[in-house]
Design an enzyme around this catalytic site. Sequence first.
Site, mmCIF file in Angstrom:
data_model
loop_
_atom_site.group_PDB
_atom_site.id
_atom_site.type_symbol
_atom_site.label_atom_id
_atom_site.label_comp_id
_atom_site.label_asym_id
_atom_site.label_seq_id
_atom_site.Cartn_x
_atom_site.Cartn_y
_atom_site.Cartn_z
ATOM 1 C CD GLN A 104 43.699 1.073 -7.554
ATOM 2 O OE1 GLN A 104 42.857 0.841 -8.109
ATOM 3 N NE2 GLN A 104 44.848 0.339 -7.791
ATOM 4 N N GLY A 105 40.989 3.774 -6.231
ATOM 5 C CA GLY A 105 40.602 5.312 -7.094
ATOM 6 C C GLY A 105 41.953 5.523 -7.486
ATOM 7 C CB SER A 106 44.338 4.715 -9.319
ATOM 8 O OG SER A 106 44.180 3.393 -10.237
ATOM 9 C CB SER B 112 51.779 0.929 -2.292
ATOM 10 O OG SER B 112 51.276 0.216 -2.076
ATOM 11 N NE ARG B 113 55.727 0.198 -10.366
ATOM 12 C CZ ARG B 113 54.737 1.029 -11.372
ATOM 13 N NH1 ARG B 113 54.129 0.382 -12.109
ATOM 14 N NH2 ARG B 113 55.577 0.830 -12.506
ATOM 15 C CB THR C 109 50.293 7.534 -5.413
ATOM 16 O OG1 THR C 109 49.269 6.924 -5.252
ATOM 17 C CG2 THR C 109 50.291 9.182 -5.112
ATOM 18 C CB VAL D 118 49.257 5.954 0.876
ATOM 19 C CG1 VAL D 118 47.762 6.304 -0.351
ATOM 20 C CG2 VAL D 118 48.113 5.926 2.222
ATOM 21 N N GLY D 119 48.995 2.078 -0.594
ATOM 22 C CA GLY D 119 47.781 0.769 -0.126
ATOM 23 C C GLY D 119 47.952 0.077 -0.113
ATOM 24 C CD GLU D 120 51.481 -2.698 -0.214
ATOM 25 O OE1 GLU D 120 51.830 -3.963 -1.451
ATOM 26 O OE2 GLU D 120 52.163 -1.659 -1.224
#
Lengths: 765, 289
Positions: free
Chosen positions: A493-495, A533-534, A536, A717-719
């Site tokens: 996801q690019g975290s 999506s927690r 970020t 934003v992941g979901e």
Amino acid sequence: MNIRPELTNHQIGRSVPRLEGPEKVSGRASYVHNLKLPGMLYAKIFRSTVAHGRILSIDVSAARMMEGVEHVFTGEDVKTIVPNPYFGPAFHDQPVLAIDKVHFVGEPVAVVLARDPYVAAEAAQLITAEYEELPAVFDEVEAMHSKAVVHEELKPAGTFPDLKHLAGRKDTNIALDYHLRRGDPVAGFAQAVHVFEHEFRTQQVMHVPLEPMVTLAEPHHNTIIIHTASQSPSFVRIEIARLLGWPENRVQVKVPHLGGGFGAKLYIKLEALAACAALLAGAPVKVMLPMEEQFYTITKHASTFRIKSGVDHEGRLLARHCEVYWNGGAFADIGPRVTQKSGFTAPGPYDIDNVSIDSYALYTNRPPAGALRGFGIPQLVWAYESHTDIIAHELGIDPIEFRRRNILRDDRPQATGTPMTDAAVDAVLEKIAECMQWESGSRRKSDDPTKRFGRGMAIGFKASISPTTSVAVVNVAADGSVVLQLSTVDMGQGSDTAMAQIVAEILEVAAEDVRIVHPDTDVTPYDMATLGSRSTFHMGHAVRLAAEDAKRKLEELAHAMGFTDHAVWQPRDLFRRKYGMQAGNVIGVGTFIPEYRSPDPENGQSDKVTPFWMIGGTGVELEVDVETGHFRILRMINVADLGTPLNPRIVETQLSGASMMQLGFTMFEEMRLDAGQVTNASLADYKIPGIQDVPDAIENEIVAAHQSNGPFGAKGVGETATFGVSPAIANALFDAVGVRLTQLPLTPEAVFMAMRAKEGAASGV
Amino acid sequence: MRGFELVRPATLEEAIRLLDTDDPTVRPLSGGTAIMQMMKTGIFKPSRLVSLSSLAGDHSAITLDDKGFLSIGAMTTLAAVEHSQVVLQHAPLLPKVMKRLANVRVRNAATVGGALAHGDPHMDLPPVLAALDAEVIAQGPGGQRRIPVADLYAGYFETVLQRGEIIASVSVPPRNGCNSVYRKTTTRTADDWPALGVATSLGRGEGVLQHVRLFASAATERMTRLGSAEAHLRGNRPEAKLLEEAGRIAAQEVEVIDDAHGSAAYKVALVAVQVRRALHEALQQGSEQ
Ligand SMILES: Cc1cc2nc3c(=O)[nH]c(=O)nc-3n(C[C@H](O)[C@H](O)[C@H](O)COP(=O)(O)OP(=O)(O)OC[C@H]3O[C@@H](n4cnc5c(N)ncnc54)[C@H](O)[C@@H]3O)c2cc1C
């Protein structure tokens, strides 16, 4: 303190290419699957063949005799080192290996260990078990009252206070019943001019991470190292320590790269079995599932949603009742959280004074269900946005106009009573209308008489699971280079990149120069998990705080070392002056937990149920082949409120990726079951979208927004792009050919049969 | 561990000798894409696999003889067929079919011999080659024989190949002005196995259809020739009504089965539509030339 002055303060909002990209595309990235240790044994699981049964006997003698087999263990062996070997995040209902009974086809019953994985696999086929079959239940609605009861007694884990009252409850499949009441629904319905009631269903599907689940446990003198493809290393450590009765510091959990997770690798999965087998064998044990066995490990809830709405003569929603049944399968996993934490959004992003929600987590004899990208939201949006579309059509109001009259605007309270602060529902709706040129009605027409054009849209929202904690450490070395230690798992996801950007922004370095330490519980601090999506928001804050802490310490050091003017020193000058050589570290720590107020147990009301809201919507244009029911998506528009994007390019790939994943769940994917047996547990028969299934055009739109309590205005934003896809497609199908599908997946056959039924009804056949 | 024996004969004759046995657990191995799948799921447990890989040198040629017959060696990969200029010129339908047959990885490994011998009705090549009047050259202990692809299948996962017989090549006759079309219908993803495959080859003369080949597969237990529909078309003017009728007749004559791709009722309806569309498309191609 400028290492690369040209980049100062432009790290946030920059589309930094993914830090791990070169490593991955060149094949150098390491995964647990690649890891081999001296003396390592491979495990093969022997699984239950019945959906519900009492174990009469397990015969492992032939397997044990086979040449090359080192050990065969059953639940009885596990008990010798873990007296009460049940685990799970919400309920301690899942045995490491089956004890006394089995609850679904595919439940692990025994494990074979061998140096050669093929030997282990062949030996596992020699194991036999006898069962006394018990009546089984598979349907979530039937499970409410069925005589077949999956677990004799409910065993809440005690981690979540709102599950405690369930302890010891017997003769029920209801793992959690969640209720919300707002206003006076009875009065609301009484006032309504129109009342609409519908039922929608979703099918059971699977995450299909391309890297199947894998864990390697490595026992040492009085510690154990667990190398695992997990989204929640901190939880694994806590849960393994609890099972073994050890302090946390004797369990080390390490997570390298992940080949996708999507919720499949959350909480605890293969780790308990790997740890127990390794300790029993006194050797490293690797448990790696083939793709096929993932279908028996964790899935997405099938669901039934009965929704009823009362509307006044102006098309305003007066009352809504939501009844949701979640098919949790044989083990609760995190299902009760889905039932509640997603359940409270069941009425949709609408301003309705009178609301009731009854949401039930149910045990059935199916493979367990847990978290999957969207955490229950896509199931809910599927129902409420199909329902919304039906109401609009029946009232003769344009579907977007109907939504305009009813959406939650400004800071209006949602069903729980929490205000919709920084929630751009209207902006998302209007952006979809604009992109689709909805009003001007520019509708495409096909020259081909066998094709019909249709368009549809849907919007949805999600709360962040709360309250959860993240901790981060920023470590500045004596040359000024920076390492970030965190337990967030970058599974694609690019975290890593986004977190490096936050550190870089504050410490005035380039994101590319920040090194990330992947989760290793001996060095990376606690994080609740990479889910929902927690990261970020929560980890983003923790990282920000850690970087700020480091910066403050550097400034203090500068001050102590006699530097006064900010511009003249570099961090390495400070260390050199203090230690007389290149030595020392500055360590910044950040911990974050958002504000939260537990909902009132009576009515589910709380003014702080979530720290932020995620808003997403999708518009779809499609073309239906009226002779076959096939349809092609010409255009899919995903619109999201994600606050201010930290990395616009990554955010866009999150939107398109999430929407494609949900497109698969909408059009193709379905776990088929026959008496509890999954009949298509392979990628040959469980088809996920390929490149040719991608819509002709996917457009991703980020609405201008700012999350005022988020790190640099950002939120998750992941979901978000999963929310609207299913109902947007169903609504477009209705627009095209006038048939309403209420059950996923939306197969060509389903469309065809519905069209035929409609013609039949029209011609009186 | 039981395991199995993997042998790599150097000649076709040796391979045939190794396969000349009653033991059903001895089988040829070409690209392995089908057989490995059966082994992984435990459906097939070999005692010996006779790898034909060493024969690839001699049996993966694509050639054209002076009568215009195209010969494709059994060990030719599907990717090689897809990219061959000779095939593109003389049987342009074949490369077209490849684009949606499985995926690039499978096509790089799978062979023409394997694709024909596997016998799964959910395969794209058999109906296509049958509609092109192709023949399989089979080599066995008793020598060589030619089997029309149309007659290759005896049942579900069952061919008429006999003990020890190996497919050595496939021979595709010249087109003679016929136009051929394959319509693949999938009901799940685009790169899925077909739910229905319809292949046709049409040749016109004096305003009527003279040469008619029509095959259905995937929805059926084995590839099926649609004889009644063919008869209805042959000798008649190809008008829209006739094609529509042919579709309906095809749907009546074909025995469709329920499977994971869809119900029989649905697929019967698909047969009528896709047969009609295939015929239209073939005629349109003809009129464009
Ligand atoms: C993911 C995936 C997707 C697929 N999708 C499609 C699709 O969309 N359409 C489609 O048509 N097919 C599809 N296939 C099937 C594919 O076409 C076949 O697996 C392939 O053609 C078999 O060829 P092979 O050389 O790999 O055969 P092998 O696996 O080596 O052999 C298959 C069978 O044929 C026998 N055999 C092999 N060669 C010979 C020979 N020369 N003579 C006699 N017997 C022989 C073997 O003993 C075995 O029984 C798909 C396969 C996969 C794995």
